[in-house]
Scaffold this motif. Structure first.
Motif, PDB file in Angstrom:
ATOM      1  N   ILE A  76       6.568  62.126 -15.479  1.00  0.00           N
ATOM      2  CA  ILE A  76       6.932  62.786 -16.744  1.00  0.00           C
ATOM      3  C   ILE A  76       5.784  63.692 -17.197  1.00  0.00           C
ATOM      4  N   GLU A  91       4.815  61.262 -22.489  1.00  0.00           N
ATOM      5  CA  GLU A  91       4.010  60.097 -22.118  1.00  0.00           C
ATOM      6  C   GLU A  91       4.414  58.870 -22.938  1.00  0.00           C
ATOM      7  N   LEU A  94       7.118  56.983 -21.165  1.00  0.00           N
ATOM      8  CA  LEU A  94       6.658  56.136 -20.057  1.00  0.00           C
ATOM      9  C   LEU A  94       6.015  54.856 -20.605  1.00  0.00           C
ATOM     10  N   LEU A  95       5.184  55.014 -21.642  1.00  0.00           N
ATOM     11  CA  LEU A  95       4.528  53.833 -22.226  1.00  0.00           C
ATOM     12  C   LEU A  95       5.571  52.903 -22.843  1.00  0.00           C
ATOM     13  N   ARG A  98       7.249  50.919 -20.056  1.00  0.00           N
ATOM     14  CA  ARG A  98       6.389  49.827 -19.575  1.00  0.00           C
ATOM     15  C   ARG A  98       6.363  48.686 -20.584  1.00  0.00           C
ATOM     16  N   ARG A 108      -1.660  49.189  -7.579  1.00  0.00           N
ATOM     17  CA  ARG A 108      -1.873  50.543  -7.051  1.00  0.00           C
ATOM     18  C   ARG A 108      -2.693  50.470  -5.763  1.00  0.00           C
ATOM     19  N   ARG A 136      -4.042  46.898 -12.196  1.00  0.00           N
ATOM     20  CA  ARG A 136      -4.325  47.476 -13.523  1.00  0.00           C
ATOM     21  C   ARG A 136      -3.458  46.795 -14.574  1.00  0.00           C
ATOM     22  N   TYR A 143      -4.514  51.489 -24.846  1.00  0.00           N
ATOM     23  CA  TYR A 143      -3.260  52.245 -24.878  1.00  0.00           C
ATOM     24  C   TYR A 143      -2.334  51.757 -26.001  1.00  0.00           C
ATOM     25  N   ASP A 250      -6.478  53.220 -15.098  1.00  0.00           N
ATOM     26  CA  ASP A 250      -5.896  54.560 -14.984  1.00  0.00           C
ATOM     27  C   ASP A 250      -6.879  55.483 -14.273  1.00  0.00           C
ATOM     28  N   GLU A 280       6.743  53.730  -9.027  1.00  0.00           N
ATOM     29  CA  GLU A 280       6.426  55.127  -9.359  1.00  0.00           C
ATOM     30  C   GLU A 280       5.151  55.559  -8.654  1.00  0.00           C
ATOM     31  N   VAL A 282       1.430  57.247  -8.309  1.00  0.00           N
ATOM     32  CA  VAL A 282       0.281  57.233  -9.223  1.00  0.00           C
ATOM     33  C   VAL A 282       0.107  58.606  -9.886  1.00  0.00           C
TER      34      VAL A 282
HETATM   35  C1  LIG Z   1       1.119  59.704 -18.059  1.00  0.00           C
HETATM   36  C2  LIG Z   1       0.253  58.572 -18.485  1.00  0.00           C
HETATM   37  C3  LIG Z   1       0.841  57.914 -19.707  1.00  0.00           C
HETATM   38  C4  LIG Z   1       0.004  57.541 -17.370  1.00  0.00           C
HETATM   39  C5  LIG Z   1      -1.027  56.517 -17.823  1.00  0.00           C
HETATM   40  O1  LIG Z   1      -2.053  56.893 -18.395  1.00  0.00           O
HETATM   41  O2  LIG Z   1      -0.799  55.329 -17.587  1.00  0.00           O
HETATM   42  C6  LIG Z   1      -0.450  58.091 -16.028  1.00  0.00           C
HETATM   43  O3  LIG Z   1      -1.679  58.716 -16.082  1.00  0.00           O
HETATM   44  C7  LIG Z   1      -0.432  56.986 -14.993  1.00  0.00           C
HETATM   45  O4  LIG Z   1      -1.460  56.778 -14.362  1.00  0.00           O
HETATM   46  O5  LIG Z   1       0.629  56.373 -14.786  1.00  0.00           O
END
Ligand SMILES: CC(C)[C@H](C(=O)O)[C@@H](O)C(=O)O
Ligand SMILES: NC(=O)c1ccc[n+]([C@@H]2O[C@H](COP(=O)([O-])OP(=O)(O)OC[C@H]3O[C@@H](n4cnc5c(N)ncnc54)[C@H](O)[C@@H]3O)[C@@H](O)[C@H]2O)c1
Ligand SMILES: [Mg+2]
Length: 362
Positions: A76, A91, A94-95, A98, A108, A136, A143, A250, A280, A282
């Motif tokens: 995204i 963003e 995505l957060l 999660r 990862r 992670r 965050y 991250d 997904e 990285v």
């Molecule tokens: C896009 C962003 C919110 C994300 C994060 O910081 O987690 C990305 O950098 C990641 O590594 O998946």
């Protein structure tokens, strides 16, 4: 007997739709080969969702994900949405995903493939044989900690605030995932923090040390994050499994990605205690190359393989995809990010076609 799985596809923004198309084609081929029926449903997230609905994570998307067997996400974000307030940005979608699925553990892996050693910016002897797993923490830390926001002080000055916070239970649950992961690998775990400065990191270090008593077979070490970043590029082979918080993970996972030649190669799995996981790459939406058929689809394809392995219990199909990736690299196929002299430069689509041929031949 045919196995049926409901998979939510979140192509997102930028190169997302291009790399997702390749991963779906690959999954369809292994599906027919292994008697797996995928019921793919596409949903909106990120900038694409903002444009269509005004929100980065529509509730319909979260509901579909909750009711799926697994979620395959591309990426995204993009320049177009960069000036929106933080909670309205791609963003935040995505957060929210999660957090909504409680995906606290993000795996990862960074493994250097023999075919790509020369694509790394580091020397051959430094990267040859690197095989690292970054664990992670994904739903806590700075965050998500509160207070957060941009406030105005009494003197009229703006003040930006984020809060790095971890509770004991949050540290313990990611710690357990990391010890279990290390136990299945080479038995070495390095916990990364900033305990020389941050109280939250001191608590992190204390809990991880305490937890290590339950895992006597795992050799635990600790590093401060600044040193860890340096050690990752100085001597990456010293690492097996790394466990760290959300922000440090991250940053370190992008650094680890680059050891392997390109961030375009690295998949990830985001997992909770139960329920569907999100798989997904990285990397991000790479707006600088979006729409030009230049993206490397291999991180997305390898994320689909992780989905088969971790969520759907289809290790043979996952192996087959990973073998096909090795084979196309072996025959010299390269996208621009991993291109080297004498290799065949392919676009995203052609790399996908090559993978399909490799799968159909083997
Ligand atoms: C896009 C962003 C919110 C994300 C994060 O910081 O987690 C990305 O950098 C990641 O590594 O998946
Ligand atoms: N998980 C995600 O969805 C995710 C992750 C990271 C960044 N982002 C978002 O992506 C946008 C761009 O961020 P960025 O530029 O910092 O990071 P990025 O990972 O998108 O790109 C960094 C560099 O790597 C290259 N790159 C990335 N993936 C590639 C691929 N598959 N093939 C070839 N080259 C590739 C890009 O062209 C760019 O030069 C931002 O909006 C950011 O928030 C999203
Ligand atoms: Mg990142």
């Amino acid at each position: 007997m045919t196995q049926n799985y409901r998979i939510i596809l979140l192509p997102g923004d930028g190169i997302g739709p291009e790399i997702m198309a390749v991963a779906v084609d690959v999954l369809k081929v292994v599906g027919t080969q292994f008697d797996i029926q995928f019921d793919f449903q596409e949903a909106l997230i990120g900038g694409a969702a903002i444009d269509a609905t005004g929100e980065p994570l529509p509730s319909a998307t979260l509901d579909s994900c909750r009711n799926s067997d697994a979620v395959l996400l591309a990426a995204i974000g993009g320049y177009k949405w960069d000036s929106l307030p933080s909670h309205q940005r791609p963003e935040a979608g995505l957060l929210g995903l999660r957090a909504g699925l409680e995906l606290f553990a993000n795996l990862r892996p960074a493994q250097i493939l023999p075919q790509l050693i020369d694509a790394s910016t580091l020397k051959r002897e430094v990267v040859e044989g690197v095989d690292i797993m970054v664990v992670r923490e994904l739903t806590g830390g700075i965050y998500f900690g509160k207070p957060k926001g941009i406030f105005t002080t009494e003197t009229g000055e703006k003040r930006g605030v984020n809060t790095m916070v971890y509770t004991e239970s949050e540290i313990d649950r990611i710690g357990r995932v990391a010890f279990e992961t290390a136990r299945k690998r080479r038995g070495k775990l390095c916990s990364v923090d900033k305990a020389n400065v941050l109280d939250v990191s001191q608590l992190w270090r204390d809990r991880i040390t305490q937890l290590s008593q339950e895992y006597p077979d795992v050799e635990l070490s600790h590093l401060y994050v600044d040193n860890a970043a340096m050690q990752l590029v100085r001597a990456p082979k010293q690492f097996d499994t790394i466990v760290t918080g959300n922000l440090f993970g991250d940053i370190l996972s992008d650094a680890a990605a680059m050891l392997t030649g390109s961030i375009g190669m690295l998949p990830s799995a985001s997992l909770g205690a139960s329920g569907p996981g999100v798989f997904e790459p990285v990397h991000g939406s790479a707006p600088d190359i979006a729409g030009q058929d230049k993206a490397n689809p291999l991180a997305q394809v390898l994320s689909a393989a992780m989905m088969l392995r971790y969520a759907l219990d289809q290790p043979k199909a996952a192996d087959k995809i990973e073998q096909a990736v090795l084979q196309v690299l072996e025959q010299g196929d390269r996208t621009g990010d991993i291109m080297a002299e004498g290799m065949n430069l392919l676009g995203c689509r052609a790399m996908g076609d090559s993978l399909i041929r490799a799968l159909e031949k083997s």
